[in-house]
Design an enzyme around this catalytic site. Structure first.
Site, PDB file in Angstrom:
ATOM      1  N   HIS A 101      -3.615   3.450   9.190  1.00  0.00           N
ATOM      2  CA  HIS A 101      -4.859   3.217   8.460  1.00  0.00           C
ATOM      3  C   HIS A 101      -5.120   1.721   8.307  1.00  0.00           C
ATOM      4  CE1 HIS A 101      -1.766   2.713   5.425  1.00  0.00           C
ATOM      5  NE2 HIS A 101      -2.646   2.068   4.663  1.00  0.00           N
ATOM      6  N   ASP A 149      -6.575  -0.453   5.098  1.00  0.00           N
ATOM      7  CA  ASP A 149      -6.704  -0.141   3.672  1.00  0.00           C
ATOM      8  C   ASP A 149      -8.158   0.037   3.251  1.00  0.00           C
ATOM      9  OD1 ASP A 149      -3.993  -0.162   2.966  1.00  0.00           O
ATOM     10  OD2 ASP A 149      -3.987  -2.357   2.931  1.00  0.00           O
ATOM     11  N   HIS A 204      -1.969  -0.239   9.831  1.00  0.00           N
ATOM     12  CA  HIS A 204      -0.552  -0.200   9.450  1.00  0.00           C
ATOM     13  C   HIS A 204      -0.139   1.197   9.031  1.00  0.00           C
ATOM     14  CE1 HIS A 204      -2.703  -1.308   5.752  1.00  0.00           C
ATOM     15  NE2 HIS A 204      -1.700  -0.797   5.052  1.00  0.00           N
ATOM     16  N   ARG A 217       2.219  -5.177  -4.058  1.00  0.00           N
ATOM     17  CA  ARG A 217       1.099  -5.520  -3.170  1.00  0.00           C
ATOM     18  C   ARG A 217      -0.014  -6.191  -3.954  1.00  0.00           C
ATOM     19  NH1 ARG A 217      -2.597  -1.295   0.156  1.00  0.00           N
ATOM     20  NH2 ARG A 217      -4.310  -2.200  -1.008  1.00  0.00           N
TER      21      ARG A 217
HETATM   22  C1  SIN Z   1       0.334   0.091   2.215  1.00  0.00           C
HETATM   23  O1  SIN Z   1      -0.253   0.825   3.007  1.00  0.00           O
HETATM   24  O2  SIN Z   1      -0.248  -0.750   1.554  1.00  0.00           O
HETATM   25  C2  SIN Z   1       1.828   0.263   2.011  1.00  0.00           C
HETATM   26  C3  SIN Z   1       2.635  -0.280   3.141  1.00  0.00           C
HETATM   27  C4  SIN Z   1       4.095   0.005   2.942  1.00  0.00           C
HETATM   28  O3  SIN Z   1       4.486   0.641   1.952  1.00  0.00           O
HETATM   29  O4  SIN Z   1       4.879  -0.390   3.796  1.00  0.00           O
END
Ligand code: SIN
Length: 282
Positions: A99, A101, A258, A273
């Site tokens: 995805h 974000d 990602h 994050r």
């Molecule tokens: C995310 O998608 O922000 C999380 C990425 C992760 O947990 O590695």
């Protein structure tokens, strides 16, 4: 400071830099912004970055975005605790499919900074795939079907793959507000999105939030979207990050996808994050 590419297309590990001492508008900050445009993902090892330093680092790339629909960390409203506890087994996790974000927002995030806080002894790696490389190598017949078109993005899954039905167990540790009509409406974005600094184009669709191609039904869109996703995530566009204590990753949410790998049941994983704002895709 040195940029050491991680793969042929995606990611660089940056060394000879102390992120806690980064000046917000100095030469290093400029070089990091250029590096993010070029590599899509920047990785730093053995850093000592507390939440205040993480927020200063995030602001090097854009104003901090308080991401809607996610309950922020109790420590700081600008921070999301990306957490799965050791007792949460066989659950679907936040970000556990390819995805970009919150691509369903009118102005999706520009990117994020993720800092390792508590890591499982194995697993919990993160993958990124470079979507400029994906667009530039798209087979001609597929490009012909999507060039100049928009895709529809919908928020309903809120970051957990495929809008989980109520009976699917979802990690309790990242709390999301569901059912908000503002998130669940359809938002069109161009399928090929321009990188502002270079004019290069990146493929901008993803299997969590993209539901169909504008002007086509879900059924008519399915084959084309499946082909786009398979191409977007070809191994040669991917880098894989093995987290270690003090690792920091920054990614460009406009030009990469990602995927958080959920293979560490029985162990705790916590990363913090922070997210910086982006613009409406063009
Ligand atoms: C995310 O998608 O922000 C999380 C990425 C992760 O947990 O590695």
């Amino acid at each position: 400071m040195r940029f050491n590419p991680l793969t042929g297309h995606t990611g660089a590990e940056v060394d000879r830099i102390d992120l806690a001492k980064l000046a917000p508008d100095g030469d290093q900050a400029h070089a990091l912004r250029d590096g993010l445009d070029r590599f899509g993902v920047l990785v730093f090892r053995a850093q000592d970055v507390d939440l205040a330093a993480q927020k200063r680092l995030t602001e090097v790339f854009g104003p901090i975005l308080r991401v809607p629909y996610i309950t922020p960390s109790p420590e700081d409203p600008d921070v999301i605790a990306v957490l799965k506890e050791a007792d949460e087994v066989r659950v679907s996790i936040f970000g556990g499919d390819w995805h970009s974000d919150f691509s369903f927002l009118e102005k999706p995030p520009g990117g994020s900074v993720l800092v390792a806080r508590d890591l499982p002894p194995y697993g919990g790696d993160t993958l990124w795939a470079n979507q400029i490389a994906a667009w530039e190598t798209l087979p001609d017949d597929l490009r012909g079907k999507v060039e100049g078109r928009a895709a529809i993005h919908v928020g309903a899954p809120y970051g957990v793959a495929h809008a989980p039905p109520p009976d699917l167990r979802v990690s309790r540790s990242v709390k999301m507000t569901r059912g908000d009509p503002a998130a669940d409406r359809e938002i069109p974005h161009p399928i090929a999105r321009e990188q502002i600094s270079t004019g290069r184009k990146a493929l901008f669709v993803n299997p969590i939030y993209t539901t169909r191609i504008e002007g086509h039904s879900h059924g008519e869109s399915a084959d084309i979207l499946d082909r786009l996703y398979r191409h977007a995530t070809r191994p040669e566009f991917i880098c894989r990050l093995r987290w270690s204590p003090g690792t920091v990753a920054i990614w460009d949410n406009r030009t990469t996808l990602h995927y958080a790998i959920n293979d560490y049941d029985g162990h705790r994983r916590l990363l913090h994050r922070t997210t910086f704002a982006g613009e409406r895709p063009v």
